[in-house]
Design a protein around this motif. Structure first.
Motif, mmCIF file in Angstrom:
data_model
loop_
_atom_site.group_PDB
_atom_site.id
_atom_site.type_symbol
_atom_site.label_atom_id
_atom_site.label_comp_id
_atom_site.label_asym_id
_atom_site.label_seq_id
_atom_site.Cartn_x
_atom_site.Cartn_y
_atom_site.Cartn_z
ATOM 1 N N SER A 5 1.158 11.032 -16.685
ATOM 2 C CA SER A 5 1.539 10.452 -15.371
ATOM 3 C C SER A 5 0.412 10.810 -14.206
ATOM 4 N N LYS A 6 0.598 9.964 -13.301
ATOM 5 C CA LYS A 6 -0.166 10.711 -12.105
ATOM 6 C C LYS A 6 0.015 11.618 -11.457
ATOM 7 N N ALA A 7 1.393 12.292 -11.417
ATOM 8 C CA ALA A 7 1.634 13.652 -11.205
ATOM 9 C C ALA A 7 0.888 14.607 -11.895
ATOM 10 N N GLN A 8 0.777 14.277 -13.267
ATOM 11 C CA GLN A 8 0.145 15.362 -14.238
ATOM 12 C C GLN A 8 -1.275 15.315 -13.994
ATOM 13 N N ARG A 9 -1.534 14.278 -13.898
ATOM 14 C CA ARG A 9 -3.250 14.084 -13.540
ATOM 15 C C ARG A 9 -3.566 14.769 -12.199
ATOM 16 N N GLY A 10 -2.680 14.600 -11.061
ATOM 17 C CA GLY A 10 -2.749 15.342 -10.022
ATOM 18 C C GLY A 10 -2.848 16.959 -9.945
ATOM 19 N N TYR A 11 -1.764 17.165 -10.736
ATOM 20 C CA TYR A 11 -1.675 18.717 -10.919
ATOM 21 C C TYR A 11 -2.835 19.505 -11.401
ATOM 22 N N MET A 12 -3.399 18.575 -12.525
ATOM 23 C CA MET A 12 -4.540 19.314 -13.182
ATOM 24 C C MET A 12 -5.958 19.237 -12.375
ATOM 25 N N LEU A 13 -6.227 18.041 -11.440
ATOM 26 C CA LEU A 13 -7.103 17.910 -10.602
ATOM 27 C C LEU A 13 -6.960 18.876 -9.478
ATOM 28 N N ALA A 14 -5.736 19.141 -8.935
ATOM 29 C CA ALA A 14 -5.556 20.382 -7.985
ATOM 30 C C ALA A 14 -5.690 21.883 -8.383
ATOM 31 N N ASP A 15 -5.463 21.932 -9.629
ATOM 32 C CA ASP A 15 -5.521 23.424 -10.281
ATOM 33 C C ASP A 15 -6.920 23.360 -11.052
ATOM 34 N N LEU B 80 1.045 -1.220 0.099
ATOM 35 C CA LEU B 80 0.081 0.045 0.020
ATOM 36 C C LEU B 80 0.961 1.101 0.053
ATOM 37 N N LEU B 81 0.788 2.017 -0.979
ATOM 38 C CA LEU B 81 1.520 3.163 -1.042
ATOM 39 C C LEU B 81 0.811 4.552 -1.002
ATOM 40 N N ASN B 82 1.351 5.327 -0.027
ATOM 41 C CA ASN B 82 0.773 6.688 0.198
ATOM 42 C C ASN B 82 1.781 7.657 -0.359
ATOM 43 N N ASN B 83 1.133 8.499 -1.323
ATOM 44 C CA ASN B 83 2.309 9.665 -1.919
ATOM 45 C C ASN B 83 1.650 10.918 -1.672
ATOM 46 N N VAL B 84 2.472 11.860 -1.353
ATOM 47 C CA VAL B 84 1.892 13.252 -1.085
ATOM 48 C C VAL B 84 3.024 13.999 -2.009
ATOM 49 N N TYR B 85 2.402 14.751 -2.963
ATOM 50 C CA TYR B 85 3.033 15.739 -4.012
ATOM 51 C C TYR B 85 3.011 17.168 -3.442
ATOM 52 N N PHE B 86 4.305 17.827 -3.536
ATOM 53 C CA PHE B 86 4.373 19.314 -2.984
ATOM 54 C C PHE B 86 4.685 20.288 -3.971
ATOM 55 N N ASP B 87 4.316 21.459 -3.712
ATOM 56 C CA ASP B 87 4.799 22.491 -4.710
ATOM 57 C C ASP B 87 4.459 23.786 -4.193
ATOM 58 N N THR B 88 5.003 24.963 -4.530
ATOM 59 C CA THR B 88 4.753 26.252 -3.934
ATOM 60 C C THR B 88 3.362 26.652 -4.472
ATOM 61 N N GLY B 89 2.583 27.823 -3.829
ATOM 62 C CA GLY B 89 1.603 28.234 -4.438
ATOM 63 C C GLY B 89 1.499 28.855 -5.779
ATOM 64 N N LYS B 90 2.756 29.295 -6.027
ATOM 65 C CA LYS B 90 2.950 29.683 -7.730
ATOM 66 C C LYS B 90 3.633 28.703 -8.411
ATOM 67 N N ARG B 91 3.761 27.506 -8.140
ATOM 68 C CA ARG B 91 4.062 26.096 -8.869
ATOM 69 C C ARG B 91 5.400 26.272 -9.227
ATOM 70 N N ALA B 92 6.263 26.646 -8.407
ATOM 71 C CA ALA B 92 7.848 26.968 -8.523
ATOM 72 C C ALA B 92 8.432 25.825 -9.190
ATOM 73 N N LEU C 89 6.722 25.338 0.415
ATOM 74 C CA LEU C 89 5.957 24.134 0.158
ATOM 75 C C LEU C 89 4.710 23.712 0.632
ATOM 76 N N LEU C 90 3.779 23.309 -0.088
ATOM 77 C CA LEU C 90 2.530 23.213 0.299
ATOM 78 C C LEU C 90 2.199 21.619 -0.141
ATOM 79 N N PRO C 91 1.470 20.672 0.710
ATOM 80 C CA PRO C 91 0.937 19.644 -0.071
ATOM 81 C C PRO C 91 -0.352 19.969 -1.089
ATOM 82 N N LEU C 92 -0.184 19.500 -2.149
ATOM 83 C CA LEU C 92 -1.133 19.703 -3.295
ATOM 84 C C LEU C 92 -2.133 18.779 -3.418
ATOM 85 N N PHE C 93 -1.626 17.454 -3.524
ATOM 86 C CA PHE C 93 -2.545 16.487 -3.714
ATOM 87 C C PHE C 93 -1.965 14.965 -3.357
ATOM 88 N N CYS C 94 -2.557 14.036 -3.221
ATOM 89 C CA CYS C 94 -1.783 12.706 -2.710
ATOM 90 C C CYS C 94 -2.479 11.857 -3.815
#
Length: 499
Positions: free
Chosen positions: A191-201, A35-47, A116-121
């Motif tokens: 990727s999962k990350a790309q889909r996560g960024y799109m969902l977060a934004d 079972l993998l739990n992943n949290v992705y981080f970035d700044t508010g301005k997506r640095a 850095l802020l947690p954006l999605f998991c």
């Protein structure tokens, strides 16, 4: 640093038993469930996003690892990205643990870390199999099932990943072709990350017009044509994903533009590399184009039905004609038929074969017999294509039949401009293409008029038929006059590919 080389597939979990059977038909050394739990981080301005970096913390079995993935590339479903992994305590990134060389020189990592802020998991169950292939090759097969989660919603994860651990890269494609035989599986270039960024934004996959291929003067002819093929495949796959997310016909139209772009560049490249015609994917590209050959008619019918039939609203017995058009439209292949093509084994294997060929092609040390630069090759191709169109349309005023017969040649030349036109002045290119684009739009309208003409010929009420034909004649004459004006303007435009 490690560089991941992996092939990703989107999958349907209801066929999991078929997946297990398929994998177990190979030589499996070991298997594991996590079972993998992943949290992705970035700044508010997506640095980090702006630096083409992705940062996550993965937790499993009470251990955490932070990972930075830097800019890589995706061709078809093959992903190649450098990544840096560091063990970490806690669930907040510690950027100082990464080697300093991965950061831009002007990057203040302490300041970056504080923002850095947690954006999605992404939380998912992963089952892995270590598979031994020929040539002393080891491949890890991972089946991920779970969800991407943000404050605004969730997206399902159901993916298969094949990662080359050691050995021959070709064996990755051998195993990939086997996986492609599963029901409703398709190559994943998102990727999962790309889909996560799109969902977060709050973003969705939206159809977008085919853009010019970004060639440079420094490229060889072979490098440029390879870049074009990758560009066409990327556009096609993006809109495959877009269509299956939205079932929007505009996305399907753009998917077909990608296929036509690939065909156009196949014409270009066969004169430089004749052996391309022997590639396994070429016949499959023709099959794919034939599979959607009906779409041009569907697109015309859709245009006629838009805005409650605004284009034909002044015709007599308008409502009866709308019913006929809707019936004709509904007789076209439906959403399920399109989805069946895009999730078929044949389509998946086409993308896989094409991807493998592209990877192999760029490794071949081509030595051209002629010292032709890409700019001169592009200029010669544009000159030949447009002169042919000008020659067949130069002497006489346009007739309706002539206009419709030029449609394929005109579209081919416009795609040629998207293929190699980027090498020349953008403003001159836009000025040159403008009247030809008007002609293309006019031909589309003529197709709409001709559908009414076809219905008029079948009309048994002679007075109604006469009204239809009167409308058709008036429209045809008006369009022919406007298109003749556009043709005259087009003939006067200077070639943008000449200095």
């Amino acid at each position: 640093m490690e560089t991941e080389i992996e092939i990703k597939f989107f999958f349907n979990s209801k066929f999991a038993s078929e997946l297990y059977e398929k994998i177990n038909s190979h030589h499996v050394i070991s298997t594991q469930k996590q079972l993998l739990n992943n949290v992705y981080f970035d700044t508010g301005k997506r640095a980090l996003r702006k630096m083409d970096m992705g940062l996550r913390i993965r937790s499993c079995d009470q251990k955490s690892v932070q990972t930075i993935k830097t800019a890589g590339r995706v061709i078809g479903g093959l992903h190649q990205r450098p990544e840096y992994n560091e063990p970490i305590e806690g669930l907040h990134p510690d950027l100082a643990r990464f080697k300093s060389k991965i950061w831009p020189q002007d990057c203040d990592i302490k300041e970056l870390e504080n923002e850095l802020l947690p954006l999605f998991c992404t939380d998912f169950n992963r089952q892995t199999w270590l598979v031994e292939m020929l040539e002393d090759t080891l491949i890890e097969v991972a089946y991920d099932s779970g969800f991407i989660k943000t404050d605004s919603g969730t997206k399902e994860i159901c993916e298969i990943e094949l990662e080359l651990l050691k050995g021959d890269e070709n064996q990755l494609f051998v195993l990939g072709e086997s996986i492609a035989e599963l029901p409703q599986v398709r190559l994943g270039n998102v990727s999962k990350a790309q889909r996560g960024y799109m969902l977060a934004d709050g973003l969705d996959f939206k159809a977008k017009a085919l853009s010019p291929s970004l060639l440079t003067q420094a490229m060889s002819v072979e490098q440029a044509l390879l870049a074009n093929l990758q560009h066409g495949l990327q556009h096609t796959q993006y809109h495959e994903h877009c269509y299956l997310e939205s079932f929007d016909d505009v996305a399907l139209y753009q998917l077909l533009q990608g296929i036509k772009f690939l065909h156009q560049n196949l014409k270009l490249i066969k004169n430089v590399v004749p052996q391309i015609l022997n590639a396994a994917w070429v016949g499959e590209l023709h099959w794919l184009a034939r599979s959607f050959s009906w779409f041009d008619e569907r697109f015309i019918l859709q245009s006629m039905l838009e805005d409650n039939g605004f284009y034909i609203r002044k015709l007599p017995d308008f409502k009866a004609l709308m019913i006929k058009l809707e019936k004709q439209y509904n007789e076209q292949p439906d959403r399920q038929a399109i989805e069946d093509i895009l999730t078929s084994t044949r389509y998946c294997q086409f993308v896989l074969k094409f991807t493998q060929w592209l990877i192999q092609f760029e490794k071949i040390p081509f030595i051209s017999k002629k010292s032709t630069t890409i700019s001169s090759f592009a200029a010669d191709s544009l000159e030949s294509g447009w002169q042919e169109l000008k020659r067949v349309s130069h002497h006489k005023p346009f007739s309706i039949a002539q206009l419709l017969s030029y449609q394929g040649l005109l579209e081919s030349n416009l795609l040629l401009g998207l293929s190699v036109g980027n090498l020349f002045c953008a403003q001159k290119s836009k000025t040159f293409h403008s009247p030809w684009l008007d002609i293309k739009q006019g031909i589309k309208e003529l197709d709409m008029v001709n559908i009414v003409a076809e219905y008029a010929q079948l009309e048994t009420d002679k007075s109604l038929q006469a009204e239809y034909l009167k409308w058709v004649t008036r429209k045809q004459n008006s369009l022919a006059h406007a298109l003749q004006q556009s043709k005259q303007q087009a003939m006067l435009k200077k070639s943008y590919w000449h200095n």
